[in-house]
Design a protein around this motif. Structure first.
Motif, PDB file in Angstrom:
ATOM      1  N   ARG A   7       0.833  -1.213   0.000  1.00 60.75           N
ATOM      2  CA  ARG A   7       0.000   0.000   0.000  1.00 60.75           C
ATOM      3  C   ARG A   7       0.861   1.254   0.000  1.00 60.75           C
ATOM      4  O   ARG A   7       0.592   2.206  -0.743  1.00 60.75           O
ATOM      5  N   LEU A   8       1.916   1.280   0.811  1.00 56.06           N
ATOM      6  CA  LEU A   8       2.796   2.445   0.846  1.00 56.06           C
ATOM      7  C   LEU A   8       3.430   2.698  -0.518  1.00 56.06           C
ATOM      8  O   LEU A   8       3.503   3.849  -0.968  1.00 56.06           O
ATOM      9  N   ARG A   9       3.880   1.651  -1.178  1.00 58.76           N
ATOM     10  CA  ARG A   9       4.457   1.811  -2.523  1.00 58.76           C
ATOM     11  C   ARG A   9       3.415   2.368  -3.480  1.00 58.76           C
ATOM     12  O   ARG A   9       3.656   3.338  -4.185  1.00 58.76           O
ATOM     13  N   ARG A  10       2.275   1.740  -3.513  1.00 56.95           N
ATOM     14  CA  ARG A  10       1.227   2.100  -4.471  1.00 56.95           C
ATOM     15  C   ARG A  10       0.727   3.533  -4.237  1.00 56.95           C
ATOM     16  O   ARG A  10       0.673   4.341  -5.154  1.00 56.95           O
ATOM     17  N   GLU A  11       0.366   3.852  -3.002  1.00 56.23           N
ATOM     18  CA  GLU A  11      -0.265   5.144  -2.709  1.00 56.23           C
ATOM     19  C   GLU A  11       0.712   6.309  -2.694  1.00 56.23           C
ATOM     20  O   GLU A  11       0.293   7.460  -2.787  1.00 56.23           O
ATOM     21  N   SER A  12       2.011   6.027  -2.593  1.00 59.69           N
ATOM     22  CA  SER A  12       2.988   7.118  -2.630  1.00 59.69           C
ATOM     23  C   SER A  12       3.552   7.334  -4.036  1.00 59.69           C
ATOM     24  O   SER A  12       4.386   8.197  -4.241  1.00 59.69           O
ATOM     25  N   GLY A  13       3.098   6.511  -4.992  1.00 66.90           N
ATOM     26  CA  GLY A  13       3.508   6.721  -6.376  1.00 66.90           C
ATOM     27  C   GLY A  13       4.641   5.837  -6.854  1.00 66.90           C
ATOM     28  O   GLY A  13       5.100   5.997  -7.987  1.00 66.90           O
ATOM     29  N   LEU A  14       5.107   4.911  -6.029  1.00 72.21           N
ATOM     30  CA  LEU A  14       6.126   3.968  -6.490  1.00 72.21           C
ATOM     31  C   LEU A  14       5.451   2.868  -7.299  1.00 72.21           C
ATOM     32  O   LEU A  14       4.245   2.661  -7.199  1.00 72.21           O
ATOM     33  N   SER A  15       6.230   2.148  -8.078  1.00 73.66           N
ATOM     34  CA  SER A  15       5.654   1.102  -8.919  1.00 73.66           C
ATOM     35  C   SER A  15       5.063  -0.007  -8.045  1.00 73.66           C
ATOM     36  O   SER A  15       5.631  -0.364  -7.013  1.00 73.66           O
ATOM     37  N   PRO A  16       3.925  -0.544  -8.454  1.00 76.75           N
ATOM     38  CA  PRO A  16       3.309  -1.619  -7.662  1.00 76.75           C
ATOM     39  C   PRO A  16       4.129  -2.902  -7.753  1.00 76.75           C
ATOM     40  O   PRO A  16       4.809  -3.149  -8.740  1.00 76.75           O
ATOM     41  N   LYS A  17       4.067  -3.690  -6.701  1.00 80.36           N
ATOM     42  CA  LYS A  17       4.775  -4.974  -6.634  1.00 80.36           C
ATOM     43  C   LYS A  17       3.790  -6.043  -6.170  1.00 80.36           C
ATOM     44  O   LYS A  17       2.720  -5.753  -5.657  1.00 80.36           O
ATOM     45  N   THR A  18       4.181  -7.292  -6.322  1.00 81.65           N
ATOM     46  CA  THR A  18       3.351  -8.412  -5.892  1.00 81.65           C
ATOM     47  C   THR A  18       3.659  -8.742  -4.424  1.00 81.65           C
ATOM     48  O   THR A  18       4.719  -8.349  -3.897  1.00 81.65           O
ATOM     49  N   PRO A  19       2.775  -9.486  -3.778  1.00 86.28           N
ATOM     50  CA  PRO A  19       3.086  -9.927  -2.413  1.00 86.28           C
ATOM     51  C   PRO A  19       4.397 -10.721  -2.330  1.00 86.28           C
ATOM     52  O   PRO A  19       5.155 -10.568  -1.363  1.00 86.28           O
ATOM     53  N   ALA A  20       4.684 -11.550  -3.319  1.00 86.26           N
ATOM     54  CA  ALA A  20       5.941 -12.309  -3.308  1.00 86.26           C
ATOM     55  C   ALA A  20       7.142 -11.370  -3.402  1.00 86.26           C
ATOM     56  O   ALA A  20       8.162 -11.583  -2.722  1.00 86.26           O
ATOM     57  N   GLN A  21       7.057 -10.341  -4.242  1.00 80.89           N
ATOM     58  CA  GLN A  21       8.145  -9.373  -4.343  1.00 80.89           C
ATOM     59  C   GLN A  21       8.313  -8.620  -3.026  1.00 80.89           C
ATOM     60  O   GLN A  21       9.434  -8.361  -2.583  1.00 80.89           O
ATOM     61  N   ALA A  22       7.198  -8.255  -2.401  1.00 84.44           N
ATOM     62  CA  ALA A  22       7.255  -7.545  -1.122  1.00 84.44           C
ATOM     63  C   ALA A  22       7.917  -8.405  -0.053  1.00 84.44           C
ATOM     64  O   ALA A  22       8.777  -7.936   0.696  1.00 84.44           O
ATOM     65  N   ALA A  23       7.537  -9.666   0.016  1.00 86.80           N
ATOM     66  CA  ALA A  23       8.124 -10.576   1.012  1.00 86.80           C
ATOM     67  C   ALA A  23       9.626 -10.710   0.795  1.00 86.80           C
ATOM     68  O   ALA A  23      10.405 -10.695   1.757  1.00 86.80           O
ATOM     69  N   ALA A  24      10.051 -10.844  -0.450  1.00 87.12           N
ATOM     70  CA  ALA A  24      11.472 -10.968  -0.757  1.00 87.12           C
ATOM     71  C   ALA A  24      12.218  -9.673  -0.418  1.00 87.12           C
ATOM     72  O   ALA A  24      13.340  -9.713   0.107  1.00 87.12           O
ATOM     73  N   ALA A  25      11.613  -8.524  -0.713  1.00 88.04           N
ATOM     74  CA  ALA A  25      12.244  -7.240  -0.413  1.00 88.04           C
ATOM     75  C   ALA A  25      12.441  -7.082   1.091  1.00 88.04           C
ATOM     76  O   ALA A  25      13.515  -6.667   1.549  1.00 88.04           O
ATOM     77  N   ILE A  26      11.419  -7.415   1.841  1.00 88.93           N
ATOM     78  CA  ILE A  26      11.516  -7.297   3.294  1.00 88.93           C
ATOM     79  C   ILE A  26      12.582  -8.243   3.833  1.00 88.93           C
ATOM     80  O   ILE A  26      13.446  -7.851   4.620  1.00 88.93           O
ATOM     81  N   ALA A  27      12.562  -9.483   3.393  1.00 89.93           N
ATOM     82  CA  ALA A  27      13.531 -10.475   3.879  1.00 89.93           C
ATOM     83  C   ALA A  27      14.961 -10.129   3.469  1.00 89.93           C
ATOM     84  O   ALA A  27      15.903 -10.425   4.205  1.00 89.93           O
ATOM     85  N   GLY A  28      15.136  -9.506   2.330  1.00 92.82           N
ATOM     86  CA  GLY A  28      16.468  -9.215   1.812  1.00 92.82           C
ATOM     87  C   GLY A  28      17.028  -7.865   2.224  1.00 92.82           C
ATOM     88  O   GLY A  28      18.086  -7.473   1.742  1.00 92.82           O
TER      89      GLY A  28
END
Length: 145
Positions: free
Chosen positions: A21-42
């Motif tokens: 939601r933060l990415r989407r609503e602040s104007g960053l490109s949308p990502k999938t839940p899998a991408q979000a999980a990987a970003a957080i973990a990495g």
């Protein structure tokens, strides 16, 4: 920088749904839940801000090797909460973590959208051109072929 009253800064990532939601609503490109999980973990470091109602309203993270190379990523503040020092507080906390943990000469980079340029410049970031060239590559995924 200190956050405005009613906000608090946490040294952890937001939940996956909040990250998206933060990415989407602040104007960053949308990502999938899998991408979000990987970003957080990495992530090497993460900060996010919450308002008085406990809603995630801003975030930022650092990806890095923990030794000398660090990349600021996913700096985002919801439009209704901008101008209250949230982005500044997040960036300052992330950079302080690098200063505290990394050896002298650590290299911190980022790719900034134009609205963030003044914030980054105020913290000492400089354009690397013409000595270097910033470049990016978007790799098509298996579903894009």
């Amino acid at each position: 920088m200190t956050l405005a009253d009613g906000y608090r800064l946490l040294s952890e990532p937001p939940h996956i749904e909040e990250y998206l939601r933060l990415r989407r609503e602040s104007g960053l490109s949308p990502k999938t839940p899998a991408q979000a999980a990987a970003a957080i973990a990495g992530s090497w470091a993460f900060r996010h801000a919450r308002d008085a109602d406990d809603n995630a309203v801003g975030m930022g993270r650092i990806v890095g090797d923990g030794g000398w190379y660090f990349v600021v990523a996913d700096m985002a503040t919801l439009p209704g909460h901008q101008g209250r020092g949230i982005g500044s507080a997040i960036l300052d906390a992330l950079l302080q973590q690098v200063r505290d943990a990394a050896p002298d000469g650590a290299y911190v980079t980022l790719i900034a959208d134009p609205p963030g340029r003044a914030l980054y410049a105020s913290r000492g970031f400089v354009d690397v051109a013409p000595d270097r060239t910033g470049m990016a590559l978007i790799v098509p995924g298996h579903t894009d072929r």
